[in-house]
Design a protein around this motif. Structure first.
Motif, mmCIF file in Angstrom:
data_model
loop_
_atom_site.group_PDB
_atom_site.id
_atom_site.type_symbol
_atom_site.label_atom_id
_atom_site.label_comp_id
_atom_site.label_asym_id
_atom_site.label_seq_id
_atom_site.Cartn_x
_atom_site.Cartn_y
_atom_site.Cartn_z
ATOM 1 N N ALA A 461 0.858 -1.183 0.000
ATOM 2 C CA ALA A 461 0.000 0.000 0.000
ATOM 3 C C ALA A 461 0.892 1.230 0.000
ATOM 4 N N PRO A 463 1.531 5.497 0.220
ATOM 5 C CA PRO A 463 0.961 6.743 0.718
ATOM 6 C C PRO A 463 0.206 7.466 -0.404
ATOM 7 N N GLY A 464 -0.830 8.171 0.003
ATOM 8 C CA GLY A 464 -1.651 8.849 -0.987
ATOM 9 C C GLY A 464 -2.918 8.065 -1.277
ATOM 10 N N THR A 465 -2.972 6.794 -0.810
ATOM 11 C CA THR A 465 -4.163 5.982 -1.044
ATOM 12 C C THR A 465 -5.087 6.136 0.165
ATOM 13 N N ALA A 466 -6.290 6.650 -0.072
ATOM 14 C CA ALA A 466 -7.199 6.947 1.037
ATOM 15 C C ALA A 466 -7.584 5.673 1.784
ATOM 16 N N LEU A 468 -5.924 3.688 3.612
ATOM 17 C CA LEU A 468 -4.905 2.652 3.856
ATOM 18 C C LEU A 468 -3.811 3.133 4.811
ATOM 19 N N GLN A 469 -4.062 4.230 5.504
ATOM 20 C CA GLN A 469 -3.034 4.737 6.410
ATOM 21 C C GLN A 469 -2.567 3.594 7.316
ATOM 22 N N HIS A 470 -1.267 3.445 7.421
ATOM 23 C CA HIS A 470 -0.715 2.419 8.307
ATOM 24 C C HIS A 470 0.712 2.790 8.641
ATOM 25 N N ARG A 471 1.216 2.171 9.686
ATOM 26 C CA ARG A 471 2.560 2.453 10.137
ATOM 27 C C ARG A 471 3.368 1.161 10.095
#
Lengths: 620, 340
Positions: A461, A463-466, A468-471
């Protein structure tokens, strides 16, 4: 093997031979690499199969005339398929006494020895450790010695062009080339074209080099010293269009091709180091391919920039040599832990520590397979020849994205700087590499960054994909959710998951092929840049009636599924390596088989003869 | 992206992740996290276009607590990770969270190079002058003589001063704030976010377990007006509870003077955060308690070319000049031959 025919074009007879090995050697400022490269390109263009071995000192300019400063370039050209730059040389061009003394042992008895007579002055002889001149004391009588006043004749050739003595003397390598080209009946036009392109802005220098080249050639033709020329006819290679390529060029072009075929822009983050830097130099030239090259402040920044670029969705690659890979170790661990795809190229050189920067070795195998903290599995694949680097890079990137993991590519100084003909592929025929990124989640469902597919691979995934925020990070992650977890059983589970994921790659790589009988007395098994010497030695042994097979590993972690079976099909297994037995250790540990080692750590590749001798010993 | 989420105005709470925040009770990090969420909402940040990258240390747990993309990387290397990311994706808002140990000790080299490249990203350095995560060793910013577990007889390393280092690396944005000065902190983070280029922010942050009260001088209600100086662009350097003290230049050196008694505001040093020469900013970064009030606010904010723009500009320029890379053309360039 030779037949004498009389040529109509020249005054001297031409002897046809199947192959020849020529070495240029001189001071590191004498342009020997250039001389060798020119002869290589010309030989390739007239259709010979070729293999080369540049060998140069780590010092940019060791004191002139010293043994430490000797630079050499060996080229083997043939009318049949060849795999090595040759064990011994048929013709040696030595520009000074130091070059002579350090290279003479490799010249065959009766071989052609061309020396620059003008360089054999008292001072140079002393620097080389001679008490008298070997040109006059009869010590070279085993060879066909041609003592040529190259300095004087070059100066005469360029007279009137207004060059300084220093500039004039710099043309000596073209004189030496011209003579060698005449001797082996090579046309001059490729080199003349090179001179035009290279020295176009200095017409006087271009003209001087042209004159020196012709002067050397005409010397061979005119002077009565040389009784004959040699000719090596074109080789019967697989039909196709060819070019000459070095290992580092093939690696760089492989990266461009993998980037194109996966539709993924290339990010190359690196720190300069011999012998890997040429990959950076080559890529930096091709920014119009969408390549971003980043010369980082150090090796650690190089690998971590690659991790950032991989997170961003780029085809992320770093290249280095052993000491740099050592510094990158922690970052590679982070790459394994975060399960991001990336390539780590190690152009191996002599170690440990700074070791032998310009000399070859293959002693970083265990570093690649095991050299990180914790249970930290990463796939490792190795190239076996200069042109093979291209294919290996494409394959490594396929594995990296399919399994979301850093992948090691091992090459070495020998294949990185060496060259061979490369059959130019049609770009459309190259394998296409599928890269998928999960799309946005808009229904409020939670994204699970460590949920795996059937290959145990997690999603990439970006960054920039709504939604799918993850760390991600270096701390152990809970399976599926990716949350930080110290749960002991989860850690054990994750260690197994990562190990099984990499082990599973064995199901996705070809079975190991064997060259030779499926069963027999002896199997020779190797990996990486020793391929040429091993393949040649085994074929020679088989031609002499030995039941010997050769298998050469591309995949070192995981190894092919059928390798255990192969190893058990022979009475004896010989493992030649340019280290103290690293593959042997892995084979012993993985398959529990007894093996015999042939190990060399001299900063030099195997000669065919060394391997042949060992095979003979084991067959006896 | 759905229209609904694109139109929704995010609140600070929308930037909270679902993870429990596990800093020690009373840690200054909580305040920084709270102000950061406010700033993200305030600047209209989009969660999926925001990335937090950290190294190792207490501060570096930060990415887990914000609902954005994030990497908790390895010790000191966050600026290099961020460089790779920002180079490839210039459209993203990139924040580096680091501490005095992470950023200045093990990561000093990367910090220096990230700053000089001036990528458009924000580096937030939490400075508590101690190693918290490894339980109380002195850090590169600990004062001389600091007694800790690893320095029972007192630290003998001269401390580093983060702002001076940043300015030495030609940082284009340099600022300082204090964890408990929440309005000021929010303002500084806001300014950092708006800056185009690398913004470097030092936050004085209390570690109440291993170094409690390190910044009492700057946070104590009784003394802070006399021990800190709030910088404002274009304004004279005035401080003190009664706003009666100022900084004047004496030759090349600053000196504290009292207003009145023949000294007027016009005699004072005026702050110019846009000064092309970093000398004034450097001078400010060297004003230290107790000899001077310590400046907080924006020391420097200038415009300069950004690395990612130049690199991607070269890629675009190469494509324009030579056309989009054509592999077939490349492979077939130079000397080739055909075997029939």
């Amino acid at each position: 093997m030779a037949s004498t025919t009389t040529s109509v074009e020249t005054h001297k007879p031409i002897i046809e031979v199947h192959s020849a090995t020529v070495r240029f050697c001189g001071d590191s400022g004498d342009g020997m690499q250039l001389a060798g490269t020119q002869m290589t390109n010309t030989s390739a263009l007239i259709g010979n199969d070729i293999a080369t071995f540049p060998d140069f000192p780590a010092e940019i300019r060791a004191p002139r005339g010293t043994k430490a400063g000797v630079s050499g370039f060996q080229i083997h050209f043939a009318d049949t398929e060849i795999f090595t730059p040759g064990d011994r040389v048929d013709a040696l061009v030595a520009m000074n006494p130091a070059a002579l003394v350090t290279n003479l042992a490799d010249l065959i008895p009766g071989g052609i020895l061309i020396v620059n007579k003008d360089a054999f002055d008292e001072k140079s002889l002393k620097l080389a450790g001679y008490s008298g001149s070997p040109l006059e004391d009869g010590t070279l009588k085993a060879f066909q010695l041609f003592s040529v006043e190259m300095t004087r004749l070059t100066r005469l050739a360029v007279e009137g062009l207004g060059l300084s003595v220093k500039e004039a003397d710099r043309c000596r390598n073209f004189y030496a080339m011209g003579l060698a080209f005449w001797l082996y009946d090579r046309p001059l036009d490729t080199t003349l074209r090179y001179i035009d392109a290279k020295f176009g802005k200095r017409p006087d220098v271009a003209e001087a080099n042209r004159r020196a080249l012709h002067a050397g050639y005409n010397y061979g033709e005119t002077v009565e010293a040389f009784a004959s020329q040699f000719r090596v006819n074109p080789a019967k290679l697989t039909p196709g269009k060819y070019r000459n390529i070095t290992g580092n060029e093939a690696t760089a072009w492989g990266l461009l091709a993998a980037s194109k075929r996966s539709d993924c822009d290339l990010f190359y983050g690196t720190y300069p180091i011999t012998p890997a830097s040429d990959i950076l130099h080559e890529l930096a030239k091709h920014k119009n391919f969408g390549v971003r090259t980043f010369q980082a402040e150090d090796e650690i920044a190089a690998i971590t920039s690659v991790i950032g670029a991989a997170f961003a969705g780029a085809m992320s690659v770093t290249g280095s040599s052993g000491p740099g890979i050592a510094l990158k170790g922690e970052g590679i661990g982070l790459g394994v832990m975060t399960e991001l795809p990336m390539l780590v190229i190690n152009v191996q050189r002599g170690g440990p520590s700074t070791g032998l920067p310009t000399k070859t070795e293959q002693a970083d195998l265990l570093q690649a397979v095991c050299g990180r903290n914790g249970e930290c599995p990463a796939p490792v694949i190795a190239a076996r020849s200069p042109a093979d680097c291209f294919d290996v890079v494409l394959e490594a990137w396929r594995i990296a994205v399919r399994y979301m993991t850093p992948v090691f590519i091992l090459t070495d100084g020998y294949i990185a700087n060496g060259s061979e003909p490369w059959r130019i592929p049609e770009v459309d025929s190259l394998p296409s590499i599928t890269v998928t990124h999960p799309g946005p989640i808009t229904n409020g469902d939670k994204y699970l960054p460590y949920q795996r597919d059937e290959r145990l691979s997690r999603p990439w995934a970006v960054p920039g994909t709504a939604g799918l925020q993850h760390r991600i990070g270096g701390l152990e992650k809970q399976d599926i959710t990716g949350n930080v977890s110290y749960d002991p059983l989860n850690h054990e589970h994750m260690v197994h998951l990562r190990a099984n994921k990499v082990a599973g790659i064995a199901n996705d790589i070809p079975l190991q092929e064997v060259d030779g009988p499926e069963k027999g007395k002896l199997l020779v098994i190797g990996w990486g840049g020793t391929y040429g010497a091993l393949a040649t030695a085994v074929r020679k042994a088989r031609a002499a009636g030995g039941a010997v097979a050769h298998c050469h590993l591309r995949y070192l972690n995981p190894m092919p599924r059928n390798l255990g079976e192969i190893l058990k099909s022979y009475d004896k297994v010989l493992v030649p390596e340019l280290n103290l037995g690293q593959l042997r250790l892995l084979l012993q540990g993985t398959y529990g088989v007894e093996t015999v080692g042939l190990n060399k750590v001299q900063g030099k590749p195997f000669t065919v003869g060394e391997v042949e001798d060992k095979i003979k010993e084991l067959l006896a | 992206m759905s229209t609904e989420s694109a139109l929704k105005v995010l609140t600070p709470g929308d930037f909270a992740s679902d993870q429990d925040v596990r800093w020690c009770p009373g840690c200054g990090d909580y305040s920084i996290l709270a102000q950061m969420k406010k700033v993200l909402a305030g600047i209209g940040a989009v969660r999926e276009n925001t990335v937090f990258i950290s190294g190792i240390g207490c501060s570096s747990r930060f990415p887990y607590y914000v609902d954005t993309y994030g990497i908790h990387s390895i010790h000191g290397r966050a600026p290099a990770v961020a460089t790779g990311l920002k180079t490839v994706r210039p459209d993203l808002s990139v924040w580096v969270i680091t501490g005095d140990g992470d950023g200045l000790s093990i990561g000093g080299n990367h910090l220096m190079h990230a700053i000089r490249r001036n990528l458009d990203m924000n580096i937030i350095l939490f400075n508590n002058r101690i190693y918290g995560l490894t339980k109380g060793q002195y850090s590169p910013t600990s004062p001389l003589g600091k007694v800790t577990k690893s320095t029972p007889m007192g630290a003998i390393d001269n401390p580093l001063h983060p702002l001076s280092i940043a300015i030495g690396c030609e940082a284009t944005f340099v600022a300082r704030s204090i964890d408990v000065n929440i309005k000021h902190l929010e303002m500084v983070l806001h300014r950092a976010a708006e800056h185009r280029g690398t913004s470097f922010v030092e936050i004085y942050q209390n570690c109440n377990v291993f170094n409690d009260g390190a910044y009492n001088f700057a946070t104590d209600r009784e003394t802070k007006a006399d021990t800190t100086l709030e910088l404002e662009h274009g304004k004279p350097l005035i401080f003190g509870k009664d706003r009666n003290k100022g900084i004047r230049l004496h030759g090349m050196d600053p000196e504290v003077v009292e207003l009145g008694k023949g000294i007027s505001e016009d005699d004072l040093l005026f702050h110019d955060e846009k000064a092309p020469e970093p000398s004034l900013a450097y001078l400010l970064s060297r004003m230290r308690y107790p000899e001077f009030p310590e400046p907080i606010g924006v020391l420097r904010a200038v415009d300069a070319p950004r690395y990612e723009e130049m690199l991607n500009g070269q890629v675009a320029e190469a494509k324009k000049a030579r056309g989009e890379g054509d592999l077939d053309k490349l492979f077939n360039s130079g000397d080739t031959w055909t075997v029939a």
